[in-house]
Design a protein around this motif. Structure first.
Motif, PDB file in Angstrom:
ATOM      1  N   UNK A  41      14.447  -3.474 -20.224  1.00  0.00           N
ATOM      2  CA  UNK A  41      14.293  -2.884 -18.895  1.00  0.00           C
ATOM      3  C   UNK A  41      15.636  -2.640 -18.200  1.00  0.00           C
ATOM      4  N   UNK A  42      16.568  -3.565 -18.323  1.00  0.00           N
ATOM      5  CA  UNK A  42      17.875  -3.393 -17.679  1.00  0.00           C
ATOM      6  C   UNK A  42      18.639  -2.193 -18.244  1.00  0.00           C
ATOM      7  N   UNK A  43      18.474  -1.930 -19.528  1.00  0.00           N
ATOM      8  CA  UNK A  43      19.134  -0.771 -20.126  1.00  0.00           C
ATOM      9  C   UNK A  43      18.499   0.523 -19.615  1.00  0.00           C
ATOM     10  N   UNK A  44      17.186   0.538 -19.445  1.00  0.00           N
ATOM     11  CA  UNK A  44      16.523   1.698 -18.843  1.00  0.00           C
ATOM     12  C   UNK A  44      17.024   1.897 -17.417  1.00  0.00           C
ATOM     13  N   UNK A  45      17.116   0.821 -16.661  1.00  0.00           N
ATOM     14  CA  UNK A  45      17.579   0.905 -15.275  1.00  0.00           C
ATOM     15  C   UNK A  45      18.976   1.516 -15.215  1.00  0.00           C
ATOM     16  N   UNK A  46      19.842   1.082 -16.103  1.00  0.00           N
ATOM     17  CA  UNK A  46      21.214   1.607 -16.128  1.00  0.00           C
ATOM     18  C   UNK A  46      21.206   3.127 -16.318  1.00  0.00           C
ATOM     19  N   UNK A  47      20.390   3.613 -17.252  1.00  0.00           N
ATOM     20  CA  UNK A  47      20.347   5.052 -17.508  1.00  0.00           C
ATOM     21  C   UNK A  47      19.679   5.793 -16.351  1.00  0.00           C
ATOM     22  N   UNK A  76      32.086  -6.657 -30.847  1.00  0.00           N
ATOM     23  CA  UNK A  76      32.147  -5.217 -31.086  1.00  0.00           C
ATOM     24  C   UNK A  76      30.798  -4.693 -31.579  1.00  0.00           C
ATOM     25  N   UNK A  77      30.147  -5.444 -32.454  1.00  0.00           N
ATOM     26  CA  UNK A  77      28.835  -5.049 -32.961  1.00  0.00           C
ATOM     27  C   UNK A  77      27.810  -5.038 -31.831  1.00  0.00           C
ATOM     28  N   UNK A  78      27.866  -6.034 -30.963  1.00  0.00           N
ATOM     29  CA  UNK A  78      26.955  -6.109 -29.819  1.00  0.00           C
ATOM     30  C   UNK A  78      27.162  -4.904 -28.889  1.00  0.00           C
ATOM     31  N   UNK A  79      28.424  -4.566 -28.627  1.00  0.00           N
ATOM     32  CA  UNK A  79      28.721  -3.406 -27.776  1.00  0.00           C
ATOM     33  C   UNK A  79      28.181  -2.124 -28.394  1.00  0.00           C
ATOM     34  N   UNK A  80      28.335  -1.980 -29.708  1.00  0.00           N
ATOM     35  CA  UNK A  80      27.856  -0.785 -30.398  1.00  0.00           C
ATOM     36  C   UNK A  80      26.327  -0.711 -30.349  1.00  0.00           C
ATOM     37  N   UNK A  81      25.650  -1.836 -30.500  1.00  0.00           N
ATOM     38  CA  UNK A  81      24.188  -1.882 -30.417  1.00  0.00           C
ATOM     39  C   UNK A  81      23.726  -1.453 -29.029  1.00  0.00           C
ATOM     40  N   UNK A  82      24.370  -1.976 -28.013  1.00  0.00           N
ATOM     41  CA  UNK A  82      24.018  -1.607 -26.634  1.00  0.00           C
ATOM     42  C   UNK A  82      24.288  -0.131 -26.399  1.00  0.00           C
ATOM     43  N   UNK A  83      25.407   0.376 -26.884  1.00  0.00           N
ATOM     44  CA  UNK A  83      25.732   1.790 -26.745  1.00  0.00           C
ATOM     45  C   UNK A  83      24.641   2.658 -27.368  1.00  0.00           C
ATOM     46  N   UNK A  84      24.154   2.255 -28.548  1.00  0.00           N
ATOM     47  CA  UNK A  84      23.098   3.012 -29.232  1.00  0.00           C
ATOM     48  C   UNK A  84      21.788   2.973 -28.449  1.00  0.00           C
ATOM     49  N   UNK A  85      21.473   1.819 -27.865  1.00  0.00           N
ATOM     50  CA  UNK A  85      20.243   1.705 -27.082  1.00  0.00           C
ATOM     51  C   UNK A  85      20.310   2.579 -25.835  1.00  0.00           C
ATOM     52  N   UNK A  86      21.443   2.562 -25.159  1.00  0.00           N
ATOM     53  CA  UNK A  86      21.609   3.415 -23.971  1.00  0.00           C
ATOM     54  C   UNK A  86      21.513   4.884 -24.356  1.00  0.00           C
ATOM     55  N   UNK A  87      22.094   5.244 -25.470  1.00  0.00           N
ATOM     56  CA  UNK A  87      22.032   6.630 -25.943  1.00  0.00           C
ATOM     57  C   UNK A  87      20.592   7.010 -26.293  1.00  0.00           C
TER      58      UNK A  87
END
Length: 166
Positions: A74-80, A35-46
């Protein structure tokens, strides 16, 4: 109180474990970590989404909170970028053998888009030890470089054409 082999192998002796030997406590801990990992990723995407205005990267928006981009991958940037309709996106390593930089290229510029490349440098190269990202745009914003370190530690070769944000 038996300690027979059948009890040891079945996981019924001394704890409440499943067939893999995972206790309920460990499962709960794993769930919290996930859950913490998902929240961290959510914050990075935001954080990346916060850099855009009407589908375009915005220097003004980046300046509002550049530090939020520090550990975005880079993968998170690509997603956005894909969320905003960017197409033909590729990720490669720098052609410079001494560099560990990764480059995201957008080959097909869509209507209303302005990003054509993002470079992710881990630091340690010609600009010093500080990691940075450099966003190349096709509009009048030019190149935007966000350096994650002190201005005094950044090595500028004197011919820097990017807007540098610390």
């Amino acid at each position: 109180m038996g300690t027979g082999k059948s009890e040891l192998y079945s996981g019924t002796h001394g704890s409440s474990s499943d067939a893999m030997g995972t206790t309920k406590q460990q499962k709960e801990k794993n769930k919290k970590v996930a859950e913490k990992r998902k929240e961290t990723i959510r914050k990075k995407l935001e954080a990346v989404r916060n850099c855009f205005l009407d589908g375009k990267i915005s220097l003004i928006k980046i300046r509002q909170n550049p530090k939020q981009l520090k550990s975005v991958t880079p993968n998170q940037w690509i997603k956005v970028l894909k969320e905003y309709g960017y197409e033909d996106i590729s990720k490669t390593k720098s052609k410079n053998p001494a560099s560990e930089a990764q480059i995201v290229r957008i080959s097909k510029e869509g209507k209303g888009h302005n990003v054509n490349q993002i470079q992710f440098s881990p630091g340690g190269g010609r600009h010093g030890e500080s990691p940075y990202i450099k966003i190349s745009t096709t509009d009048n914003q030019g190149k935007i470089k966000v350096v994650f370190g002190k201005k005094a530690d950044y090595k500028n070769e004197g011919n820097e054409r990017a807007t540098i944000i610390f």
